[in-house]
Write a protein that holds these residues in place. Structure first.
Motif, mmCIF file in Angstrom:
data_model
loop_
_atom_site.group_PDB
_atom_site.id
_atom_site.type_symbol
_atom_site.label_atom_id
_atom_site.label_comp_id
_atom_site.label_asym_id
_atom_site.label_seq_id
_atom_site.Cartn_x
_atom_site.Cartn_y
_atom_site.Cartn_z
ATOM 1 N N ASN A 88 1.011 9.105 103.536
ATOM 2 C CA ASN A 88 -0.242 9.274 102.809
ATOM 3 C C ASN A 88 -0.746 7.955 102.245
ATOM 4 O OD1 ASN A 88 -1.198 11.899 102.928
ATOM 5 N ND2 ASN A 88 0.473 12.617 101.619
ATOM 6 N N TYR A 89 0.175 7.194 101.703
ATOM 7 C CA TYR A 89 -0.212 5.914 101.101
ATOM 8 C C TYR A 89 -0.788 4.981 102.167
ATOM 9 C CZ TYR A 89 0.354 1.517 98.505
ATOM 10 O OH TYR A 89 0.150 0.316 97.885
ATOM 11 N N LEU A 90 -0.081 4.891 103.303
ATOM 12 C CA LEU A 90 -0.567 4.026 104.375
ATOM 13 C C LEU A 90 -1.959 4.452 104.833
ATOM 14 C CD1 LEU A 90 2.521 3.471 106.690
ATOM 15 C CD2 LEU A 90 1.281 1.761 105.376
ATOM 16 N N GLN A 91 -2.147 5.766 104.941
ATOM 17 C CA GLN A 91 -3.446 6.235 105.401
ATOM 18 C C GLN A 91 -4.529 5.992 104.359
ATOM 19 O OE1 GLN A 91 -1.955 10.118 106.521
ATOM 20 N NE2 GLN A 91 -2.623 9.765 108.609
ATOM 21 N N ALA A 92 -4.156 6.113 103.098
ATOM 22 C CA ALA A 92 -5.132 5.840 102.041
ATOM 23 C C ALA A 92 -5.548 4.375 102.060
ATOM 24 C CB ALA A 92 -4.549 6.205 100.682
ATOM 25 N N LEU A 93 -4.629 3.512 102.500
ATOM 26 C CA LEU A 93 -4.976 2.094 102.589
ATOM 27 C C LEU A 93 -5.613 1.773 103.938
ATOM 28 C CD1 LEU A 93 -2.014 0.271 100.843
ATOM 29 C CD2 LEU A 93 -4.168 1.075 99.900
ATOM 30 N N GLY A 94 -5.922 2.815 104.698
ATOM 31 C CA GLY A 94 -6.651 2.606 105.945
ATOM 32 C C GLY A 94 -5.811 2.057 107.072
ATOM 33 N N ALA A 95 -4.493 2.252 107.013
ATOM 34 C CA ALA A 95 -3.663 1.811 108.131
ATOM 35 C C ALA A 95 -3.988 2.671 109.338
ATOM 36 C CB ALA A 95 -2.187 1.943 107.782
ATOM 37 N N PRO A 96 -3.995 2.060 110.531
ATOM 38 C CA PRO A 96 -4.327 2.856 111.717
ATOM 39 C C PRO A 96 -3.273 3.923 111.984
ATOM 40 C CG PRO A 96 -3.588 0.658 112.328
ATOM 41 C CD PRO A 96 -3.721 0.664 110.853
ATOM 42 N N ARG A 97 -3.695 4.992 112.619
ATOM 43 C CA ARG A 97 -2.837 6.111 112.985
ATOM 44 C C ARG A 97 -1.549 5.626 113.663
ATOM 45 N NH1 ARG A 97 -2.354 10.575 110.528
ATOM 46 N NH2 ARG A 97 -1.965 12.258 111.981
ATOM 47 N N ARG A 98 -1.726 4.589 114.481
ATOM 48 C CA ARG A 98 -0.611 4.080 115.286
ATOM 49 C C ARG A 98 0.564 3.666 114.402
ATOM 50 N NH1 ARG A 98 -1.719 -0.730 116.811
ATOM 51 N NH2 ARG A 98 -3.910 -0.220 116.548
ATOM 52 N N LEU A 99 0.261 2.908 113.364
ATOM 53 C CA LEU A 99 1.321 2.408 112.473
ATOM 54 C C LEU A 99 1.985 3.566 111.735
ATOM 55 C CD1 LEU A 99 2.693 -0.085 111.175
ATOM 56 C CD2 LEU A 99 0.974 0.060 109.373
ATOM 57 N N VAL A 100 1.163 4.495 111.259
ATOM 58 C CA VAL A 100 1.700 5.636 110.517
ATOM 59 C C VAL A 100 2.632 6.430 111.420
ATOM 60 C CG1 VAL A 100 1.100 7.702 109.217
ATOM 61 C CG2 VAL A 100 -0.406 5.719 109.156
ATOM 62 N N ARG A 101 2.204 6.653 112.654
ATOM 63 C CA ARG A 101 3.028 7.408 113.603
ATOM 64 C C ARG A 101 4.315 6.687 113.919
ATOM 65 N NH1 ARG A 101 -1.408 9.084 116.879
ATOM 66 N NH2 ARG A 101 -2.019 11.149 116.176
ATOM 67 N N ARG A 102 4.221 5.365 114.039
ATOM 68 C CA ARG A 102 5.426 4.608 114.378
ATOM 69 C C ARG A 102 6.482 4.765 113.285
ATOM 70 N NH1 ARG A 102 3.959 -1.175 114.990
ATOM 71 N NH2 ARG A 102 5.362 -1.733 113.292
ATOM 72 N N LYS A 152 8.448 -6.662 105.426
ATOM 73 C CA LYS A 152 8.045 -6.219 106.770
ATOM 74 C C LYS A 152 6.928 -5.193 106.672
ATOM 75 C CE LYS A 152 11.485 -7.603 109.883
ATOM 76 N NZ LYS A 152 12.864 -7.237 109.550
ATOM 77 N N LEU A 153 7.094 -4.283 105.723
ATOM 78 C CA LEU A 153 6.097 -3.237 105.510
ATOM 79 C C LEU A 153 4.742 -3.854 105.191
ATOM 80 C CD1 LEU A 153 5.924 0.011 104.578
ATOM 81 C CD2 LEU A 153 5.724 -1.077 102.375
ATOM 82 N N THR A 154 4.754 -4.842 104.290
ATOM 83 C CA THR A 154 3.510 -5.524 103.917
ATOM 84 C C THR A 154 2.901 -6.214 105.132
ATOM 85 O OG1 THR A 154 4.608 -5.939 101.820
ATOM 86 C CG2 THR A 154 2.527 -7.060 102.196
ATOM 87 N N ALA A 155 3.761 -6.890 105.897
ATOM 88 C CA ALA A 155 3.276 -7.599 107.084
ATOM 89 C C ALA A 155 2.651 -6.614 108.071
ATOM 90 C CB ALA A 155 4.419 -8.359 107.741
ATOM 91 N N ASP A 156 3.331 -5.470 108.290
ATOM 92 C CA ASP A 156 2.801 -4.448 109.211
ATOM 93 C C ASP A 156 1.408 -4.004 108.769
ATOM 94 O OD1 ASP A 156 5.078 -4.445 110.721
ATOM 95 O OD2 ASP A 156 5.935 -2.633 109.819
ATOM 96 N N LEU A 157 1.300 -3.730 107.472
ATOM 97 C CA LEU A 157 0.044 -3.215 106.938
ATOM 98 C C LEU A 157 -1.065 -4.258 107.073
ATOM 99 C CD1 LEU A 157 -1.441 -0.979 105.429
ATOM 100 C CD2 LEU A 157 -0.666 -1.999 103.301
ATOM 101 N N LEU A 158 -0.750 -5.505 106.699
ATOM 102 C CA LEU A 158 -1.772 -6.552 106.750
ATOM 103 C C LEU A 158 -2.212 -6.811 108.186
ATOM 104 C CD1 LEU A 158 -0.434 -9.025 104.058
ATOM 105 C CD2 LEU A 158 -2.429 -7.522 103.925
#
Lengths: 293, 331, 317
Positions: free
Chosen positions: B226-240, C108-114
């Motif tokens: 949820n946090y990643l998605q709230a920060l607009g991370a792409p679906r791909r990263l969340v799924r990974r 790593k998490l931060t790097a992935d996100l950025l």
């Protein structure tokens, strides 16, 4: 007094709501229909079928017909009669094996989770040991020493070895529940531990328990069929597993007598599969989050 | 981490101890005289060795000494690698009979387990992604886990071995062949191996797919997703992330499911008359060969424990939570 | 105005029908303003916070709009909204303790996100380290897994991570509810510092803890049953509230209520109306001591001062 009444009313309301959604959930309805339909066939079928499953009734190796719905075996036994009797044994094993495993798993899980400490250490160790022990092989060794085997003994020994994962899950759940306020309150009012577990802890995981019971039931049926198939089935009764074993022993595959080995396996698949589907449906019923999606 | 392994090893040690004790206790607890039963069965077919067998059995069971002494003797013999002598393959020792059959079972089990795990996880993860796929994978998965192993094996023998005649219906290699290191024998071996492998693979597949699907969905609803998605991370990263984290319980599940799959392999071998432990087990049962039976149980228990340990090591390598010995250690 | 929200309506879908969690909400947020958003649970404050950054699966945007720095936020369009998230709007979630992937090292998490947002971790790293030090974390934490950090450290890590791209609007959702009192104060002060250092322009602090928000917020907005009842400067709302509901809420507070001397703490009798089919008119009227005939009609939002509004028929008179 009044709060008690209010609480009761609330519980009943919730139960009704669950029943309401369960009866409207296609997975639960379809799954239960299959399970109950086959159970009915196993219960009532043998009453109307005049012949015994081991009687030689007619022509040998005959394909299904109006007279012999599921055909006959190499020796001329009626496959449908065997099938109906076999269903009966499978359900009996399921109830016994699943029921015993459920009771053991519940008792051990609650005791470990509620008592904690050394009791928990010991019971947890026991659970983990039985969990890694390859149950089927142990069951094979035990059964092979028994000269007379019945459906009941089979159910009992299956139950004795298939409880660990229930115990594990119940223990974990009890751990989280035992520190809730209402449990503390019950303890302060001087209720005894078994009473607290039954009155305060168990109702809060009722849905989970119902679902594990269903899984254990299906697991016991599968287990029994494997034992039967390896030749360790009941010596005094016909079961779906022994039907498959007999068909293999008399080369039904090579003789092309598919009506001998297809129905028993199909019935087991249908019963166990229907139980799983029911479970998925019940999950949706008990878990409103899934329901509203 | 040390605590985690100490705990695991203790469990495995106790399990082994209990398995051996079961082996020791059952013949002595069951009504009837096991020696008489074994001899009874055997003397009919082979009167020559009957006398030798009788003295041997009486010696091995050693009913004349007290129970604790019998128990100690049992362990001593076991630790020296002496599992007794097989009755139906007399006078071969049990250990050599079991070791002859073992490669076939391992050759069947290991690829079936690993491949069904990999493919099942892939399918499950894909099912968690698309509604359409989910609607087909989920019911199919439940159906497969409900199929008794031997029934699918029977259906495969019947369809692939008898009706279509594409594959041999029985045995580990052709009767006309002798085991050797030639290419022709290898091809023959694989030809015989394929159907039993496929049978095991298919049944095991369903459970993994369902498990993975549920785990991925659970992870996708977790806070970090949820946090990643709230920060607009792409679906791909969340799924990974979700996929990787869902793999962890599947690794410990691999160890837990092993007992069931081993059972499945045994009955599958029986259907295909495949020369592994399953067929050996059937022979042992039919011939009341209790030493062989116990030997097989012991080998399977050791195998399961070893595999469990490997899974534990793998788990520690991939899950920092266990490695750091903080929370999440599954005991 | 940094943020302008007009008549925003967001519904929750359930089997029984739509629950009107946000039923026509309008307000403005100035550049650099920290606004406390308070109300009972279920009043819609969390829904409002989520609506400005990411609707969850069962929420549906029904009407109204939100404009941030002159550009409309595409609330209903998840994909388009992705471009605005983190860069323009960011969030410090309620669940900071579990907001980071437990099996990935924080660096790593931060790097992935950025990287996923098209930024370079290498270029941003010095700034990241500087900000970590600012909140009392060493560079070391980037090599740690989240479980190696204490609760307070995780909270600070998430605060730094969420604001790393200097968002224009930050939503802090019940950030202090999981912490002990000393950590609560530290977190609140850090939020103010972040604004002063320009890490964030303006902030919406969603909370049920009025006394805490009073210490850091410039303004406070009170919601009730999916609507705004009063918004004004923090001092005015706490010391001179005009709406009967705000008054009742303030009186129910122990810390702030002390100013009322020996008066006993009052809880508000009754329950908020359900939002499946909300009643017409003022939604507080069933619990309001001052309710009268007029309250059957929707009360207007009355400007009592340039930056103080209340929606009540009583304040009209």
């Amino acid at each position: 007094m009044t709060t008690d009444a209010a609480l009761n009313a609330d519980v009943i309301g919730k139960r009704n709501e669950h029943l309401y959604f369960a009866l409207r959930n296609p997975k639960v309805v379809i799954g239960l229909s299959i399970v109950l339909g086959l159970l009915l066939l196993g219960l009532i079928g043998p009453l109307f079928l005049s012949s015994s499953p081991t009687a030689y009734v007619g022509p040998k190796s005959e394909a299904p017909s109006a007279d012999y719905w599921f055909g006959t075996t190499v020796h001329g036994r009626d496959v449908f009669v065997q099938f109906a009797h076999g269903l009966r044994s499978s359900y009996l094993v399921g109830f016994l094996g699943g029921g015993i495993a459920f009771v053991i798993g519940l008792t051990i899980g609650f005791t470990a989770g509620y008592r904690g400490g050394l009791t928990d250490e010991f019971l947890n160790m026991l659970t983990n040991v039985v969990l890694v022990l390859p149950a089927l092989v142990v069951l094979i060794v035990i059964s092979s020493y028994m000269e007379v085997r019945g459906v009941v003994t089979q159910g009992v020994i299956i139950g004795l070895f298939s409880w660990p994962w229930v115990a594990r899950a119940v223990r974990a759940q009890t751990f989280t529940l035992r520190n809730r306020d209402y449990v503390d309150l019950a303890r302060l009012t001087g209720k005894r531990s078994p009473q607290i577990v039954v009155r305060e802890v168990m109702p809060n995981m009722a849905s989970y328990l119902l679902m594990s019971m269903i899984l254990l039931f299906g697991g016991a049926i599968l287990f029994a069929s494997m034992l039967d198939f390896i030749g360790l089935g009941p010596t005094n009764a016909v079961s779906l597993g022994t039907m498959m074993q007999q068909s293999m022993a008399w080369a039904a595959i090579h003789l092309g007598l598919w009506w001998w080995f297809v129905p028993p396996g199909l019935a087991i698949t249908a019963i166990v599969g229907a139980l799983y589907i029911t479970n998925v449906g019940l999950d949706e019923v008990f878990n409103p989050k899934l329901r509203e999606m | 981490m040390g605590r985690y392994f100490r705990r695991k090893l203790l469990i495995y040690g106790v399990t082994f101890f209990i398995a051996v004790t079961i082996n020791f206790a059952i013949p002595r607890l069951m009504p009837g005289d096991p020696v008489a039963r074994m001899l009874n069965r055997h003397s009919v077919s082979n009167s020559e060795s009957a006398a030798a067998l009788r003295t041997y059995f009486e010696d091995v069971f050693g009913f004349d000494v007290p129970l604790w002494q019998q128990y100690l003797n049992y362990w001593t013999a076991l630790l020296q690698g002496d599992l007794g002598v097989s009755v139906f393959a007399f006078p071969s020792p049990v250990s050599s009979v079991v070791l002859d059959a073992l490669p076939y079972t391992i050759g069947l089990l290991v690829p079936a387990i690993l491949l069904s795990w990999i493919v099942g996880n892939g399918l499950g993860a894909m099912a968690a992604r698309s509604k359409w796929l989910d609607n087909s994978v989920l019911p199919l998965g439940y159906l497969l886990t409900a199929v008794p192993y031997m029934w699918l094996a029977i259906l495969l023998v019947w369809s692939g071995g008898v009706l279509l005649d594409w594959f041999p219906a029985a045995r580990g290699y052709s009767l006309s062949m002798q085991p050797n290191l030639s290419w022709a024998f290898f091809v023959d071996l694989v030809h015989h191996w394929f159907l039993p492998f496929l049978s095991l693979f298919i049944v095991a597949l369903g459970g993994w797919a369902i498990g993975m699907r549920n785990l991925v969905i659970y992870e996708l609803e977790s806070d970090y997703s949820n946090y990643l998605q709230a920060l607009g991370a792409p679906r791909r990263l969340v799924r990974r992330y979700a996929f990787r984290n869902a793999m962890l319980p599947q690794i410990s599940g691999l160890a837990l499911q092993l007992g069931v799959v081993v059972g499945g392999a045994l009955v599958t071998e029986v259907v295909f008359a495949y020369p592994g432990l399953g067929s050996l087990l059937l022979n042992a049962i039919n011939n009341q060969d209790f030493f062989l039976l116990q030997g097989i149980l012991l080998f399977i228990v050791i195998g399961v424990l070893l595999f469990n340990f490997l899974a534990d090591v793998a788990f520690v390598l991939v899950d920092p939570r266990t490695r750091l010995g903080l929370e999440g250690g599954q005991s | 105005m940094a943020l302008e929200v007009e008549d925003l309506r967001v519904h929750y879908r359930t089997l029984r029908g739509d629950v009107r969690a946000l039923d026509g909400v309008s307000f403005g947020l100035a550049d650099g303003e920290i606004m406390g958003l308070a109300g009972e649970s279920g009043c819609g404050k969390t829904t409002l916070g989520k609506s400005l950054i990411r609707l969850d699966g069962r929420m549906r945007h029904v009407g109204g709009r939100a404009v941030l720095d002159g550009g409309e936020l595409p609330i209903a369009d998840d994909k388009a909204m992705n471009r605005r998230r983190y860069r323009d709007v960011s969030i410090i979630p309620q669940y900071s303790m579990s907001a980071m992937n437990p099996t990935r090292k924080i660096g790593k998490l931060t790097a992935d996100l950025l990287r996923a947002k098209g930024e370079s971790f290498r270029e941003l790293r010095p700034e990241l380290v500087r900000r970590l030090e600012l909140v009392g974390l060493s560079e070391q934490v980037l090599d740690n897994y989240p479980i190696e950090l204490s609760g307070g450290m995780k909270q600070r890590m998430v605060m730094v991570l969420s604001t790393l791209l200097d968002p224009s609007l930050l939503i802090a959702d019940e950030v202090t509810s999981a912490l002990d009192v000393s950590n609560q104060k530290a977190v609140a002060e850090t939020l103010v510092r972040f604004r002063e250092l320009g890490f964030v322009k303006s902030m919406v602090v969603v909370t049920h803890d009025l006394s805490l928000v009073y210490q850091i917020a410039d303004s406070i907005m009170i919601m009730y049953a999916g609507r705004i009842v009063e918004k004004g400067p923090a001092d005015t709302i706490i010391n001179a509230p005009r709406h009967p509901y705000t008054r009742a809420l303030i009186e129910a507070l122990p810390e702030v209520g002390l100013e009322y001397g020996d008066r006993r703490l009052k809880s508000i009798p009754g329950k908020p109306p359900q939002l499946l089919n909300p009643p017409t008119g003022c939604r507080f009227r069933d619990r309001c001591e001052l309710a009268h005939d007029r309250c059957i009609e929707d009360p207007p939002a009355v400007d009592l001062a340039p930056d103080h509004t209340a929606s009540c028929w009583k304040v009209v008179d």
